[in-house]
Design a protein around this motif. Structure first.
Motif, PDB file in Angstrom:
ATOM      1  N   TRP A 115       1.030  -0.605   0.248  1.00  0.00           N
ATOM      2  CA  TRP A 115       0.356   0.001   0.109  1.00  0.00           C
ATOM      3  C   TRP A 115       0.631   1.130   0.299  1.00  0.00           C
ATOM      4  CZ3 TRP A 115      -4.830  -0.791  -0.458  1.00  0.00           C
ATOM      5  CH2 TRP A 115      -5.502  -1.601  -0.018  1.00  0.00           C
ATOM      6  N   THR A 116       0.488   2.542  -0.500  1.00  0.00           N
ATOM      7  CA  THR A 116       0.890   2.919  -1.074  1.00  0.00           C
ATOM      8  C   THR A 116      -0.378   4.777  -0.068  1.00  0.00           C
ATOM      9  OG1 THR A 116       2.624   2.727  -2.854  1.00  0.00           O
ATOM     10  CG2 THR A 116       2.122   5.278  -2.245  1.00  0.00           C
ATOM     11  N   PRO A 117       0.368   5.562   0.786  1.00  0.00           N
ATOM     12  CA  PRO A 117      -0.094   6.633   1.977  1.00  0.00           C
ATOM     13  C   PRO A 117      -0.080   7.795   0.914  1.00  0.00           C
ATOM     14  CG  PRO A 117       1.091   5.754   3.027  1.00  0.00           C
ATOM     15  CD  PRO A 117       1.449   5.011   2.132  1.00  0.00           C
ATOM     16  N   MET A 118      -1.416   8.357   0.691  1.00  0.00           N
ATOM     17  CA  MET A 118      -1.023   9.745  -0.111  1.00  0.00           C
ATOM     18  C   MET A 118      -2.733  10.258   0.176  1.00  0.00           C
ATOM     19  SD  MET A 118      -2.034   8.100  -4.439  1.00  0.00           S
ATOM     20  CE  MET A 118      -0.817   7.308  -4.286  1.00  0.00           C
ATOM     21  N   GLN A 119      -2.725  11.375  -0.017  1.00  0.00           N
ATOM     22  CA  GLN A 119      -3.438  12.412   0.697  1.00  0.00           C
ATOM     23  C   GLN A 119      -4.322  13.181  -0.991  1.00  0.00           C
ATOM     24  OE1 GLN A 119      -4.052  12.919   4.400  1.00  0.00           O
ATOM     25  NE2 GLN A 119      -4.859  14.668   2.380  1.00  0.00           N
ATOM     26  N   ALA A 120      -5.204  12.512  -1.045  1.00  0.00           N
ATOM     27  CA  ALA A 120      -6.125  12.914  -2.455  1.00  0.00           C
ATOM     28  C   ALA A 120      -7.296  13.752  -2.842  1.00  0.00           C
ATOM     29  CB  ALA A 120      -6.682  11.312  -2.983  1.00  0.00           C
ATOM     30  N   LEU A 121      -6.511  14.699  -3.450  1.00  0.00           N
ATOM     31  CA  LEU A 121      -8.078  15.757  -3.373  1.00  0.00           C
ATOM     32  C   LEU A 121      -9.016  15.391  -3.848  1.00  0.00           C
ATOM     33  CD1 LEU A 121      -8.697  18.963  -3.669  1.00  0.00           C
ATOM     34  CD2 LEU A 121      -8.299  18.948  -6.157  1.00  0.00           C
ATOM     35  N   VAL A 122     -10.355  15.232  -3.237  1.00  0.00           N
ATOM     36  CA  VAL A 122     -11.580  15.402  -4.015  1.00  0.00           C
ATOM     37  C   VAL A 122     -12.343  15.700  -5.106  1.00  0.00           C
ATOM     38  CG1 VAL A 122     -13.845  14.794  -3.048  1.00  0.00           C
ATOM     39  CG2 VAL A 122     -12.218  14.855  -1.670  1.00  0.00           C
TER      40      VAL A 122
END
Length: 122
Positions: free
Chosen positions: A18-25
């Motif tokens: 798994w790679t965590p990331m911040q995703a723009l909604v």
């Protein structure tokens, strides 16, 4: 309406890495966009290409694939677009619907919603 980001994890197809990331909604985007280098590092392979119309009325073509996304502890398979390397991840409408989530633009958060079904009389 303001924009906001949420924490997601993008996984390899067997859900082992798994790679965590911040995703723009981005509910205006059909699919979830993930930088191609992140997808390639997870072993996600393109399964085809799709055309997309941008906000500026430009038509672009990108590769798409299928992989796992973890959001709020739930794991589902979703279509992802191979975005440009180093670009910001976007969480699109299809993935939001798969997770039964809607956008609360006032409080800048995702809220659970019931999925819809046609009543068949059974």
């Amino acid at each position: 309406m303001g924009t906001f980001s949420v924490s997601i994890e993008v996984g390899d197809p067997p859900a082992q890495r798994w790679t965590p990331m911040q995703a723009l909604v981005d509910s205006g985007s059909t699919y979830t966009w993930v930088p191609s280098d992140a997808l390639q590092a997870l072993g996600v392979v393109p399964q085809g290409r799709r055309e997309f119309e941008t906000a500026g009325d430009e038509v672009i073509e990108r590769e798409i694939g299928e992989t796992r996304v973890r959001l709020n502890g739930e794991v589902l398979t979703t279509l992802v677009v191979f975005a440009g390397e180093g670009s910001a991840p976007l969480l699109g409408a299809v993935t939001l619907e798969q997770f039964s989530l809607a956008v609360d633009p006032v409080h800048r958060r995702l809220v659970p919603v019931r999925a819809l079904a046609m009543h068949l009389g059974t």
